[in-house]
Design a protein around this motif. Structure first.
Motif: not given
Length: 813
Positions: A733-738, A779-785, A667-671, A334-343
């Motif tokens: 902000s990114s396509a995944r979060g801010a 920061t990983n709320y922004l990054t891509i998985d 689909k829909g979770k990895q913009p 919940m810190v180290t993985n990217p796209n944390l909203a999806y995690v």
């Protein structure tokens, strides 16, 4: 690492790319500085000017995700100007092998590509093979247009310094300077870390390093090598012990569903690795593993070749509801993985989450995340209090493969237990629950050998890993090993089940009944930093892997190199300051065994072009001796843009990204963001003051004083454009979060000129979350998985973001 930390002092030039070792691998600098004092040159290539850059002789700023373009131009310069070591290349690489006539590359893809499946048929990547001997046909010289060397030259010829500048941002003149400096100061070593692996072309990034070092004759020599700097003290040890989902003990391929028997597995992997697998199975299942039952191979659960068993596949399966329980040991996704909203969504769908940790982390309390209603989450969470490294004994294996025993300094607090105690307790309890079961799926639990003494758990496990003699063995030299003895090394392991070793590469660490990892003789008897009697290095206490390549075809050290091994004609054996990396130390250079400098490859030589190949002892044999690994995404590195990129791929506009990559997976979770909405490139990394997820360091007050919160570093030019100054709050902000953090306006970051346009690059550390003494946005709320298709390493070093002043972000609502 092919070499080791202390060996860095023998290098005359360093190429550090994808690593800020001055900050994240601090002890490396002791040996780098030692070499620098003797005149060694340091080249640092990084998107951010950092502490490593500050001590470099040459600093090159590169765009995140453009390493292959830059390195390919360096390789091209070496090839075009004949800066390569021709004798080494002919002797120790596959340069002279004739390539398959069907091999080709066109419009961004290699031959054999299936556009619908995003997959390669690798058959055309191999060699022209003699039908009678099953061995590759060799060219007379490197000029043969059908040779591997010719294919290599043709492939990299497209990467001129000018093209590489257009893609990477590194000036063409500087690319030439770096190529000349690195090629003309030998031996040269390469250091890298997550800055090279966390890309969707991570494996091919590292392949560039291997190719460059083989061309220059820098593999297998003191002061050379390709050296991966691992992220934590025991990352290396964890990988050695099967933690990577695709491997068993000692990097043996884990069996798929289409390999139900040991023989079927051996057809794909070879008899050499089968022998090591048998030794591992004997360690796991003891007397229950016999030749009659395939040494218990059937008890290994088989992977589906169609499923993803990486952490990303696990989270995707949790989101889909097919994984019901997750046990996280010393990991804080919940810190180290990217796209944390999806995690967070994936963890919320689990029935149970078990977290084995030192602290109440963001993962253990994911249901307490700010903005989350705990009532909506049904996941049951168990937190098992574990012990810090100073509270437990056992071995750690560092980046240089050195296995060191550590003693417990203090006892764990409260109810905390060591990891090995927790695992031992859980296994015994689970096995009790299945006692008496006749269901075949429960056999692995019932048949496993698990009898470690509570008073010596860690040392008993190390004994099993090192290996024992199960029944009397007579070696080829007449020496008799008695049942119950500890094996002395890999050469004593047998294929018939008469020996065992829990991880064959560690065979001998307990040789002679002594824990060699406890040794602490710090006298450098080699005079070159090998410290052979300090702890123990796998395999066989070897300090430089592939060291047979430090000698010519006749077994003599190459001119103007530091001698580390050689063939002794008088004693008729390989010997030297290091353990010789040869199949048999008594087989001289006139034998096939004496010419296998890269003996873990089926070819026995280094692979400039990496295609499929199996070696046979006799061409009539059904089973190969060995089988070479081939990357999923190509036999040679090729530049592909990150999934989120501000520019088109100038080499092949119709193949923008890695063609083997499948993303989004869900689909829909990895913009995927575009530069229209997110015009800036974000790179992320760790910092010296906070370690990884920060679970420990953010609970240390004085470290929080040094760096109290996350931030976003902006180039001065971009900051001026955004009307932002240091200390202002900015929304990133990114396509995944801010997230909203403070800005740091600095010369460390710059707006780069890429493919005719300005590309601003910003930087953020990823070490924060909502738990601990110091909290802050992750920061990983922004990054891509999106991940590398071979290694499943996430692309956290390059994604697209937008940055605005926080006040403006509020006003725009």
């Amino acid at each position: 690492m092919t070499n080791g930390w202390a060996d860095l002092q023998n290098a005359k030039v360093f190429l550090i790319e994808g690593s800020n070792c001055a900050e994240n691998h601090v002890m490396a600098m002791k040996w780098i500085r030692k070499a620098q004092e003797k005149g060694a040159k340091i080249i640092h290539v990084d998107p951010r000017f950092n502490r490593t850059s500050s001590i470099a002789d040459v600093y090159a700023r590169i765009r995140p995700g453009a390493d292959i373009a830059f390195l390919s131009a360096v390789i091209n310069h070496v090839l075009a100007n004949r800066l390569y070591d021709e004798d080494y290349v002919k002797t120790h690489t596959n340069a002279l092998f004739l390539a398959n006539d069907a091999f080709g590359f066109d419009e961004g893809v290699f031959s054999g590509y299936d556009h619908e499946k995003h997959k390669y048929d690798q058959g055309s990547w191999g060699y022209a093979v003699d039908a009678k001997t099953k061995k590759p046909v060799k060219a007379k010289d490197l000029d043969d247009p059908k040779s591997v060397f010719a294919k290599l030259k043709a492939h990299f010829a497209r990467y001129t310094p000018e093209l590489a500048e257009q893609v990477s941002g590194v000036p063409a003149k500087q690319i030439v300077e770096i190529a000349e400096t690195f090629a003309k100061n030998k031996p040269g070593t390469i250091l890298y870390a997550l800055g090279m692996t966390q890309h969707t072309v991570g494996i091919q990034n590292i392949r560039c390093y291997g190719i460059l070092q083989m061309l220059l004759g820098n593999i297998g020599v003191a002061g050379g090598g390709v050296n991966a700097l691992r992220g934590e003290p025991n990352v290396q040890g964890a990988c050695d012990m099967s933690v990577l989902n695709g491997y068993m003990f000692g990097y043996l391929n884990y069996p798929n569903h289409d390999e139900p028997t040991l023989k079927a597995w051996t057809k794909n992997n070879g008899t050499f690795r089968a022998k090591m697998t048998v030794n591992g199975l004997k360690a796991w299942f003891g007397e229950n593993a016999t030749a009659d039952n395939d040494f218990g191979f059937a008890w290994l659960p088989k992977k589906s070749a169609k499923k993803d068993y990486s952490v990303y596949g696990i989270l995707d399966a949790a989101y889909a509801g097919t994984v019901k329980m997750l046990w996280a040991i010393g990991q804080n996704p919940m810190v180290t993985n990217p796209n944390l909203a999806y995690v967070h969504e994936a963890l919320s769908k689990l029935d149970m989450l078990v977290v084995q940790e030192l602290w109440d982390t963001e993962t253990a309390s994911f249901w307490q995340r700010p903005g989350t209603d705990p009532k909506t989450i049904q996941t049951e969470v168990l937190l098992l209090p574990a012990s810090y490294f100073m509270e437990k004994e056992g071995t750690i294996s560092g980046s240089g493969r050195m296995v060191q025993w550590r003693y417990a300094a203090v006892k764990p607090p409260g109810q905390a237990k060591t990891d090995i105690e927790i695992l031992d307790t859980v296994f015994r309890k689970v096995r009790d629950l299945y006692k008496g079961s006749v269901d075949p799926k429960d056999a692995p639990l019932q048949k496993a050998t698990w009898d470690y003494a509570q008073a010596s758990l860690a040392e008993d496990v190390l004994k099993e890993i090192s290996g024992r003699v199960v029944r009397d063995v007579t070696l080829l030299d007449g020496k008799v090993l008695k049942a119950g003895d500890y094996v002395g090394g890999i050469g004593q392991l047998q294929a018939d089940g008469s020996t065992s070793s829990g991880a064959w590469i560690y065979a001998g660490v307990y040789g002679g009944g002594k824990n060699l990892a406890k040794r602490r003789d710090n006298a450098d008897k080699s005079g070159i930093g090998f410290y052979k009697d300090f702890a123990w290095t796998w395999p066989g206490n070897m300090k430089v892997l592939y060291n047979r390549a430090s000698c010519d075809a006749s077994g003599k050290p190459w001119p103007n190199t530091i001698p580390i091994v050689a063939w002794d004609e008088t004693e008729k054996k390989w010997k030297g300051k290091d353990t010789p990396d040869v199949p048999d130390p008594t087989k001289g250079p006139e034998t096939p065994e004496g010419q296998r400098a890269f003996r873990m490859n089926a070819e026995g030589v280094g692979r400039l072009v990496a295609g499929p190949y199996k070696s046979f002892k006799d061409p009539k044999d059904e089973l190969p001796v060995d089988s070479s690994y081939t990357p999923k995404d190509g036999p040679l590195p090729e530049h592909y843009e990150p999934v989120e990129s501000p520019v088109a791929n100038v080499l092949h506009p119709h193949v923008q990204n890695n063609p083997v990559l499948k993303y989004p997976r869900v689909k829909g979770k990895q913009p995927i963001g575009t530069s229209k909405d997110f015009p800036y490139v974000l790179m992320t990394s760790s910092i010296a003051e906070h370690w990884c997820a920060g679970s420990t360091t953010r609970n240390v007050p004085w470290l929080n004083e040094l760096v109290p919160e996350p931030m976003c570093e902006l180039p001065e030019k971009l900051a001026e454009q955004l009307r932002v100054k240091t200390g202002d709050q900015v929304k990133v902000s990114s396509a995944r979060g801010a997230v909203t953090v403070k800005a740091v306006v600095t010369k460390r970051m710059q707006v780069m000129r890429i493919a005719g346009q300005d590309v601003p690059v910003v930087w953020m550390p990823y070490n924060w979350g909502f738990k601990g003494l110091s909290t802050g946005p992750s920061t990983n709320y922004l990054t891509i998985d999106a991940v590398d298709p071979g290694a499943s390493t996430q692309e956290t070093k390059a994604c697209l973001v937008n940055v605005v002043r926080a006040e403006e972000a509020v006003a725009q609502r």
